[in-house]
Design an enzyme around this catalytic site. Structure first.
Site, PDB file in Angstrom:
ATOM      1  N   ARG A   1       0.860  -1.189   0.000  1.00 21.36           N
ATOM      2  CA  ARG A   1       0.000   0.000   0.000  1.00 21.36           C
ATOM      3  C   ARG A   1       0.893   1.235   0.000  1.00 21.36           C
ATOM      4  NH1 ARG A   1       2.257   2.116   3.662  1.00 21.36           N
ATOM      5  NH2 ARG A   1       0.689   3.733   3.672  1.00 21.36           N
ATOM      6  N   GLY A   2       0.214   2.408  -0.112  1.00 20.22           N
ATOM      7  CA  GLY A   2       0.972   3.649  -0.295  1.00 20.22           C
ATOM      8  C   GLY A   2       1.058   3.890  -1.795  1.00 20.22           C
ATOM      9  N   ALA A   3       0.769   5.142  -2.203  1.00 23.85           N
ATOM     10  CA  ALA A   3       0.611   5.420  -3.632  1.00 23.85           C
ATOM     11  C   ALA A   3       1.803   4.964  -4.503  1.00 23.85           C
ATOM     12  CB  ALA A   3       0.307   6.904  -3.820  1.00 23.85           C
TER      13      ALA A   3
ATOM     14  N   ARG B   1      -7.921  -0.413  -6.389  1.00 20.79           N
ATOM     15  CA  ARG B   1      -8.119   0.755  -5.518  1.00 20.79           C
ATOM     16  C   ARG B   1      -8.269   2.005  -6.402  1.00 20.79           C
ATOM     17  NH1 ARG B   1      -4.377   1.379  -0.421  1.00 20.79           N
ATOM     18  NH2 ARG B   1      -6.269   2.335   0.385  1.00 20.79           N
TER      19      ARG B   1
ATOM     20  N   GLN C   1      -1.956   2.694  10.060  1.00 15.14           N
ATOM     21  CA  GLN C   1      -0.688   2.752   9.304  1.00 15.14           C
ATOM     22  C   GLN C   1       0.387   3.530  10.063  1.00 15.14           C
ATOM     23  OE1 GLN C   1      -3.700   3.243   7.994  1.00 15.14           O
ATOM     24  NE2 GLN C   1      -3.837   2.599   5.871  1.00 15.14           N
TER      25      GLN C   1
ATOM     26  N   ASP D   1      -2.145  10.772  -2.172  1.00 13.56           N
ATOM     27  CA  ASP D   1      -2.555   9.742  -3.140  1.00 13.56           C
ATOM     28  C   ASP D   1      -2.964  10.342  -4.477  1.00 13.56           C
ATOM     29  OD1 ASP D   1      -2.856   8.444  -0.380  1.00 13.56           O
ATOM     30  OD2 ASP D   1      -2.905   6.793  -1.817  1.00 13.56           O
TER      31      ASP D   1
ATOM     32  N   ASN E   1      -5.358  12.486   0.679  1.00 11.74           N
ATOM     33  CA  ASN E   1      -4.430  11.635   1.441  1.00 11.74           C
ATOM     34  C   ASN E   1      -5.251  10.907   2.497  1.00 11.74           C
ATOM     35  OD1 ASN E   1      -1.748  10.657   2.010  1.00 11.74           O
ATOM     36  ND2 ASN E   1      -1.817  11.857   3.885  1.00 11.74           N
ATOM     37  N   LYS E   2      -4.588  10.085   3.271  1.00 13.22           N
ATOM     38  CA  LYS E   2      -5.269   9.247   4.254  1.00 13.22           C
ATOM     39  C   LYS E   2      -6.267  10.036   5.087  1.00 13.22           C
ATOM     40  CE  LYS E   2      -5.096   5.760   4.631  1.00 13.22           C
ATOM     41  NZ  LYS E   2      -6.142   4.938   3.964  1.00 13.22           N
TER      42      LYS E   2
HETATM   43  O1  MRU Z   1      -4.624   3.298   2.371  1.00  6.68           O
HETATM   44  P1  MRU Z   1      -3.144   3.473   2.260  1.00  6.68           P
HETATM   45  O2  MRU Z   1      -2.393   2.935   3.422  1.00  6.68           O
HETATM   46  O3  MRU Z   1      -2.604   2.977   0.939  1.00  6.68           O
HETATM   47  O4  MRU Z   1      -2.962   5.052   2.264  1.00  6.68           O
HETATM   48  C1  MRU Z   1      -1.689   5.577   2.090  1.00  6.68           C
HETATM   49  C2  MRU Z   1      -1.610   7.033   2.277  1.00  6.68           C
HETATM   50  O5  MRU Z   1      -2.591   7.715   2.450  1.00  6.68           O
HETATM   51  C3  MRU Z   1      -0.254   7.628   2.157  1.00  6.68           C
HETATM   52  O6  MRU Z   1      -0.157   8.769   2.952  1.00  6.68           O
HETATM   53  C4  MRU Z   1      -0.017   8.011   0.709  1.00  6.68           C
HETATM   54  O7  MRU Z   1      -0.211   6.942  -0.152  1.00  6.68           O
HETATM   55  C5  MRU Z   1       1.302   8.608   0.529  1.00  6.68           C
HETATM   56  S1  MRU Z   1       2.503   7.470   0.078  1.00  6.68           S
HETATM   57  C6  MRU Z   1       4.043   8.093  -0.058  1.00  6.68           C
END
Ligand code: MRU
Length: 366
Positions: free
Chosen positions: A58-60, A101, A211, A252, A262-263
């Site tokens: 996970r993470g963009a 996603r 996270q 994201d 973002n999250k």
């Molecule tokens: O749902 P997730 O854990 O994939 O969400 C991730 C985030 O919101 C991160 O802050 C984002 O992807 C930045 S990654 C460098």
């Protein structure tokens, strides 16, 4: 599920790697952290899709790299010499992986880039399918290498915004585990650590999937960074005490006007930071900037299952059975709350419609 292959120290491994000999994308399975650090080998389209959907990877930026390597592994197994048949099947895989996603633009960005590389080589340049597959391998590895270079550059640019000893608050995990190495929001922290800056980092736990607690606190601890875990509702408390000099978060999708998804909870941190006069910096690879989306209201926000809120991580359900739950995975921070967007091509400042365009033009010219 994919195959579990070893126990590792996360700082010694890339978050996403290609095992070409075994036709697998190898990931650090993030659903097991911090209790267990294990690698998983993903080989089928379903395993790759599930790993992305279930946040094992996970993470963009990490999702983009996993999808690029994944579609290469799947392309290798398409058994035809006819490019149009090959490309049709490749596009089916692309659509399938892209559906895992919706919010992180890096997923569709990486898949589009892979499909475009195949199209150029196979249809325009009329290369044989075997050669197209080799081009896809190189493109996937280039996407990985770029991610490492770009995150380091974001770290260099972000480091200009803070000084030794500063307190930095971060939300979710925009760390090494969200990219391949360095991360985005953590890149200035890691680079600062290399220079002996001794930042004091505060990591929001990040409900509901934790996270911040499970991943950011864990990776920064593993790297020897001074990190303190706080609950999501404590940001006003630590800012009011003067402990925070900057907020660094990832993203994201950044819209053309600077609004940033973002999250979930990031916009709350940004509003609180505005109240306390703390600058909020979004650390973004340019692959996360979506100039085709004019403003945040147009960003599709993923909604996730209720059990993540009511019972996941608890020994027993912590809400009445059947309770209505609203569980958006991301929120949009208004560009007016953002002090700067730190990219590999420099720091964009308001007005973002102009500065982001300049950044993207710089990228196109490079
Ligand atoms: O749902 P997730 O854990 O994939 O969400 C991730 C985030 O919101 C991160 O802050 C984002 O992807 C930045 S990654 C460098």
């Amino acid at each position: 599920m994919g195959t579990t292959i070893a126990k590792v120290n996360i700082m010694e491994y890339d978050t996403v790697a290609l095992d070409d000999a075994n036709n697998a994308v190898v990931i650090i399975d993030q659903t097991l952290l911090p209790g267990r650090t294990e690698l998983a080998a993903l080989k089928t389209a379903q395993e790759i899709w599930e790993a992305i959907y279930l946040l094992r990877v996970r993470g963009a930026p990490a999702i983009g790299v996993a999808a690029a390597m994944g579609i290469y592994i799947l392309a290798k197994q398409i058994d035809t010499e006819d490019f149009e048949v090959f490309y049709g099947k490749l596009c089916e895989y692309k659509e399938y992986l892209d559906s895992a996603r919706p919010t992180a633009v890096n997923l569709s960005w990486a898949l589009k880039r892979m499909a475009a590389a195949a199209l150029k080589a196979g249809r325009e340049e009329r290369k044989p399918v075997s050669e197209v597959k080799e081009i896809l391998r190189r493109e996937a590895l280039e996407i990985r290498d770029e991610d490492i270079r770009v995150c380091r550059k974001i770290g260099e640019n972000g480091l200009l915004l803070v000084k030794p000893g500063d307190g930095i608050l971060t939300h979710c995990n925009a760390g090494k585990l969200a990219a391949v190495q360095y991360g985005t929001a953590t890149a200035p922290i890691y680079l600062g650590q290399e220079k002996g800056y001794h930042f004091r980092v505060f990591a929001d736990e990040t409900r509901p999937l934790l996270q911040g607690a499970r991943l950011t606190a864990f990776e920064l601890c593993s790297a020897g960074v001074d990190v303190t875990l706080i609950c999501d509702n404590m940001s006003a408390n630590v800012m009011s005490k003067g402990w925070i000099q900057a907020v660094f978060v990832g993203c994201d999708r950044v819209a053309a006007n600077g609004d940033t998804a973002n999250k979930i909870g990031t916009s709350v941190v940004a509003a609180v930071a505005k109240h306390y006069g703390v600058p909020v910096y979004i650390c973004a690879t340019t692959s996360t900037i979506d100039m085709e989306t004019p403003a945040g209201a147009e960003i599709k926000i993923e909604e996730r299952p209720a059990h993540e809120v009511t019972e996941m991580w608890y020994k027993e359900p912590m809400a009445p059975e059947g309770i209505k739950v609203y569980n958006p995975a991301f929120d949009v921070t208004d560009h007016k709350l953002i002090s700067g967007i730190v990219t590999e091509y420099g720091i964009a400042r308001a007005p973002y419609t102009e500065s982001l365009k300049e950044i993207m033009d710089k990228k196109a010219d490079s």
